[in-house]
Design a protein around this motif. Structure first.
Motif, PDB file in Angstrom:
ATOM      1  N   SER A   1      64.642   4.081 -69.667  1.00  0.00           N
ATOM      2  CA  SER A   1      64.481   2.859 -70.462  1.00  0.00           C
ATOM      3  C   SER A   1      64.215   3.265 -71.899  1.00  0.00           C
ATOM      4  CB  SER A   1      63.310   2.018 -69.951  1.00  0.00           C
ATOM      5  OG  SER A   1      63.454   1.749 -68.588  1.00  0.00           O
ATOM      6  N   ILE A   2      64.995   2.712 -72.808  1.00  0.00           N
ATOM      7  CA  ILE A   2      64.826   3.020 -74.232  1.00  0.00           C
ATOM      8  C   ILE A   2      64.665   1.706 -74.981  1.00  0.00           C
ATOM      9  CG2 ILE A   2      65.887   4.030 -76.288  1.00  0.00           C
ATOM     10  CD1 ILE A   2      67.461   5.879 -74.392  1.00  0.00           C
ATOM     11  N   ILE A   3      63.607   1.617 -75.746  1.00  0.00           N
ATOM     12  CA  ILE A   3      63.422   0.477 -76.643  1.00  0.00           C
ATOM     13  C   ILE A   3      63.731   0.986 -78.041  1.00  0.00           C
ATOM     14  CG2 ILE A   3      61.834  -1.222 -77.580  1.00  0.00           C
ATOM     15  CD1 ILE A   3      60.259  -1.003 -74.934  1.00  0.00           C
ATOM     16  N   ASN A   4      64.806   0.485 -78.606  1.00  0.00           N
ATOM     17  CA  ASN A   4      65.249   0.878 -79.935  1.00  0.00           C
ATOM     18  C   ASN A   4      65.176  -0.363 -80.811  1.00  0.00           C
ATOM     19  OD1 ASN A   4      66.477   1.869 -82.199  1.00  0.00           O
ATOM     20  ND2 ASN A   4      68.299   2.630 -81.152  1.00  0.00           N
ATOM     21  N   ASN A   5      64.175  -0.404 -81.689  1.00  0.00           N
ATOM     22  CA  ASN A   5      63.824  -1.586 -82.454  1.00  0.00           C
ATOM     23  C   ASN A   5      63.518  -2.704 -81.461  1.00  0.00           C
ATOM     24  OD1 ASN A   5      64.064  -0.318 -84.989  1.00  0.00           O
ATOM     25  ND2 ASN A   5      66.262  -0.570 -84.906  1.00  0.00           N
ATOM     26  N   ASP A   6      64.292  -3.758 -81.394  1.00  0.00           N
ATOM     27  CA  ASP A   6      64.026  -4.845 -80.450  1.00  0.00           C
ATOM     28  C   ASP A   6      64.993  -4.841 -79.275  1.00  0.00           C
ATOM     29  OD1 ASP A   6      61.908  -5.790 -81.933  1.00  0.00           O
ATOM     30  OD2 ASP A   6      63.165  -7.087 -83.156  1.00  0.00           O
ATOM     31  N   ASN A   7      65.787  -3.802 -79.115  1.00  0.00           N
ATOM     32  CA  ASN A   7      66.778  -3.735 -78.044  1.00  0.00           C
ATOM     33  C   ASN A   7      66.288  -2.866 -76.899  1.00  0.00           C
ATOM     34  OD1 ASN A   7      68.608  -5.233 -79.610  1.00  0.00           O
ATOM     35  ND2 ASN A   7      69.232  -3.369 -80.691  1.00  0.00           N
TER      36      ASN A   7
END
Length: 172
Positions: free
Chosen positions: A119-125
């Motif tokens: 799981s990667i949270i990149n900014n709000d994605n």
């Protein structure tokens, strides 16, 4: 008199250029990277979580007595090496990590350990990746960076070997 005015102008221009140059470097290399968080799970045996405050690693092994021993460590961000930022830049600059959900080889049915969940949270994605077959260049590079982040004193506990995940789908 003219020499003094020219020197003052040169000094002012030089200071302005230094300020502009420093602002641009900070915006590109540091600010964009701080918004990426990573969580990786392989069943209940192995977990890795990288967030703004640092890194949490968990690993479970079977002892000689056939009992489970669980290890959990926290490493503050300032104790980790520069590869944290290299990993975050790799994610930020690679279009592979901008897809919604990635299920690697969805037709494969495995009997054994569950697939690796990333799981990667990149900014709000939020990007969720299920890695089954171990054959993905982007994820192999991703795990090379992850393995470099783990402090040397703990690599024997938390090192991830993606070669163990490789499944040959052509075998029958």
């Amino acid at each position: 008199m003219n020499v003094n005015k020219i020197m003052k102008k040169i000094i002012i221009i030089y200071i302005i250029l230094l300020i502009i140059n420093n602002n641009c470097k900070c915006q590109v290399s540091w600010e964009e990277c701080y918004d990426i968080q990573i969580q990786i799970e392989e069943g209940s045996d192995w977990a890795f979580r990288l967030f703004q405050e640092g890194l949490i690693c968990k690993s479970t092994f079977i002892n000689d007595n056939y009992t489970f021993k669980e290890y959990i460590d926290f490493f503050p961000l300032d104790s980790l090496n520069i590869n944290v930022y290299k990993l975050k830049l790799f994610i930020a600059n690679n279009s592979f990590f901008y897809k919604d959900t990635i299920i690697d080889q969805p037709g494969i049915i495995i009997s054994g350990p569950p697939p690796l969940k990333i799981s990667i949270i990149n900014n709000d994605n939020l990007i969720i990746i299920y890695w089954v077959d171990g054959k993905c260049e982007e994820l192999q590079t991703f795990f090379d960076y992850i393995n470099e982040i783990i402090p040397d004193s703990k690599k024997n506990l938390y090192h991830f070997n993606y070669n163990d995940k490789i499944i040959d789908i052509n075998q029958k």
